[in-house]
Design an enzyme around this catalytic site. Structure first.
Site, PDB file in Angstrom:
ATOM      1  N   LEU A   6      51.246  24.323  -7.480  1.00  0.00           N
ATOM      2  CA  LEU A   6      52.322  25.278  -7.729  1.00  0.00           C
ATOM      3  C   LEU A   6      53.367  25.246  -6.618  1.00  0.00           C
ATOM      4  O   LEU A   6      54.574  25.335  -6.882  1.00  0.00           O
ATOM      5  CB  LEU A   6      51.741  26.681  -7.885  1.00  0.00           C
ATOM      6  CG  LEU A   6      50.967  26.924  -9.188  1.00  0.00           C
ATOM      7  CD1 LEU A   6      50.102  28.178  -9.077  1.00  0.00           C
ATOM      8  CD2 LEU A   6      51.921  27.043 -10.372  1.00  0.00           C
ATOM      9  N   ASP A  58      37.455  34.550 -15.503  1.00  0.00           N
ATOM     10  CA  ASP A  58      38.292  35.133 -14.460  1.00  0.00           C
ATOM     11  C   ASP A  58      37.616  35.236 -13.096  1.00  0.00           C
ATOM     12  O   ASP A  58      37.984  36.084 -12.287  1.00  0.00           O
ATOM     13  CB  ASP A  58      38.761  36.521 -14.893  1.00  0.00           C
ATOM     14  CG  ASP A  58      37.599  37.490 -15.120  1.00  0.00           C
ATOM     15  OD1 ASP A  58      36.447  37.042 -15.210  1.00  0.00           O
ATOM     16  OD2 ASP A  58      37.863  38.702 -15.209  1.00  0.00           O
ATOM     17  N   GLU A 101      41.815  31.431 -14.035  1.00  0.00           N
ATOM     18  CA  GLU A 101      42.778  32.197 -14.831  1.00  0.00           C
ATOM     19  C   GLU A 101      44.085  32.253 -14.062  1.00  0.00           C
ATOM     20  O   GLU A 101      44.121  32.678 -12.902  1.00  0.00           O
ATOM     21  CB  GLU A 101      42.280  33.613 -15.095  1.00  0.00           C
ATOM     22  CG  GLU A 101      43.264  34.424 -15.934  1.00  0.00           C
ATOM     23  CD  GLU A 101      42.845  35.870 -16.111  1.00  0.00           C
ATOM     24  OE1 GLU A 101      42.823  36.341 -17.253  1.00  0.00           O
ATOM     25  OE2 GLU A 101      42.539  36.533 -15.097  1.00  0.00           O
ATOM     26  N   LYS A 104      50.628  44.180 -24.789  1.00  0.00           N
ATOM     27  CA  LYS A 104      49.510  45.058 -25.096  1.00  0.00           C
ATOM     28  C   LYS A 104      50.040  46.431 -25.514  1.00  0.00           C
ATOM     29  O   LYS A 104      51.203  46.760 -25.303  1.00  0.00           O
ATOM     30  CB  LYS A 104      48.594  45.198 -23.875  1.00  0.00           C
ATOM     31  CG  LYS A 104      47.788  43.948 -23.555  1.00  0.00           C
ATOM     32  CD  LYS A 104      46.799  44.230 -22.433  1.00  0.00           C
ATOM     33  CE  LYS A 104      45.927  43.010 -22.144  1.00  0.00           C
ATOM     34  NZ  LYS A 104      44.925  43.292 -21.082  1.00  0.00           N
ATOM     35  N   ARG A 162      42.758  35.215  -5.826  1.00  0.00           N
ATOM     36  CA  ARG A 162      41.523  35.887  -5.426  1.00  0.00           C
ATOM     37  C   ARG A 162      40.337  35.239  -6.142  1.00  0.00           C
ATOM     38  O   ARG A 162      40.472  34.663  -7.220  1.00  0.00           O
ATOM     39  CB  ARG A 162      41.575  37.387  -5.743  1.00  0.00           C
ATOM     40  CG  ARG A 162      41.678  37.713  -7.246  1.00  0.00           C
ATOM     41  CD  ARG A 162      40.355  38.210  -7.793  1.00  0.00           C
ATOM     42  NE  ARG A 162      40.450  38.492  -9.205  1.00  0.00           N
ATOM     43  CZ  ARG A 162      40.076  37.632 -10.140  1.00  0.00           C
ATOM     44  NH1 ARG A 162      39.644  36.430  -9.804  1.00  0.00           N
ATOM     45  NH2 ARG A 162      40.144  37.962 -11.423  1.00  0.00           N
ATOM     46  N   VAL A 163      39.174  35.325  -5.498  1.00  0.00           N
ATOM     47  CA  VAL A 163      37.897  34.969  -6.117  1.00  0.00           C
ATOM     48  C   VAL A 163      37.130  36.274  -6.308  1.00  0.00           C
ATOM     49  O   VAL A 163      37.013  37.071  -5.375  1.00  0.00           O
ATOM     50  CB  VAL A 163      37.086  33.988  -5.247  1.00  0.00           C
ATOM     51  CG1 VAL A 163      35.714  33.720  -5.882  1.00  0.00           C
ATOM     52  CG2 VAL A 163      37.844  32.679  -5.067  1.00  0.00           C
TER      53      VAL A 163
END
Length: 217
Positions: free
Chosen positions: A43, A94, A161, A134, A65-66
């Site tokens: 990226l 995710d 994700e 949504k 993040r993990v």
């Protein structure tokens, strides 16, 4: 005090499982960390190269993040994926997450296109909450991708994700999360309506800023 032999055996088995999992976790989660680093590099290259060629950077900023071990375990158990949660975690999409914030909606789709066009990035699923928001007004483009991670003794295909959104979408989502967490047990009656209205305002801001961008170009 009496003890239940069956319960005691189950407790011992659970303790043994926890110890086994503890031994697997560092390397298990390391794969996801490496996958994130691979994608972050891709990226950043796209961002810098696109800016050089087009005098416009399509990426404002990137975060990653993990998921924490406790959160992985809780989600595996909640979805009934089995007791061996390290193995079952492969069913989750995710565990590793990257959020890409872009200036304009067009940048969101362009970055997604450029990323998934790369030979070693396999697109598994797309959820487009920009064209189809949504019910609460949430807007974002979600990609589930899989990339190879080259370890010392093998190659692992790891899912990540990737969420792509505009600055306005990111602001709305961040504030919505904080408000929803704060009022979880006492949500005001007009809360949902106000959130939905704020989401429409954010969408209108995206459209107006995109129009100004096109005029400048």
């Amino acid at each position: 005090m009496t003890t239940d032999p069956a319960a005691e055996d189950a407790s011992l088995r659970e303790a043994a499982d926890e110890l086994a999992v503890a031994g697997q976790l560092p390397r298990f989660l390391l794969m996801y960390k490496f996958a994130i680093e691979e994608l972050m590099t891709k990226l950043r290259i796209l961002s810098e190269e696109f800016d050089f060629v087009h005098q416009h950077d399509p990426i404002e900023h990137i975060t990653s993040r993990v998921k924490r071990p406790e959160a992985i375990k809780e989600k595996v158990h909640r979805r009934g994926l089995g007791s061996d949660w390290v193995s079952a975690a492969g069913a989750l999409d995710d565990i590793a997450g990257i959020r890409v914030v872009c200036p304009f909606v067009s940048d969101v789709y362009e970055v997604a296109r450029m990323l998934t066009a790369q030979d070693d990035v396999e697109l598994l699923r797309t959820k487009d909450y920009i064209s189809r928001p949504k019910a609460n007004g949430y807007r974002s483009l979600h990609l589930i991708v899989r990339i190879p991670v080259f370890l010392s003794d093998r190659v692992e295909k790891v899912k990540v994700e990737v969420q792509l959104r505009t600055i306005a979408m990111d602001f709305w989502a961040a504030v919505e999360h904080k408000l929803s967490y704060k009022y979880r047990d006492s949500v005001p009656p007009d809360f949902a309506g106000e959130l939905s209205a704020a989401a429409r305002t954010a969408a209108d801001l995206d459209a107006r800023m995109a129009a100004l961008h096109e005029r400048i170009r």
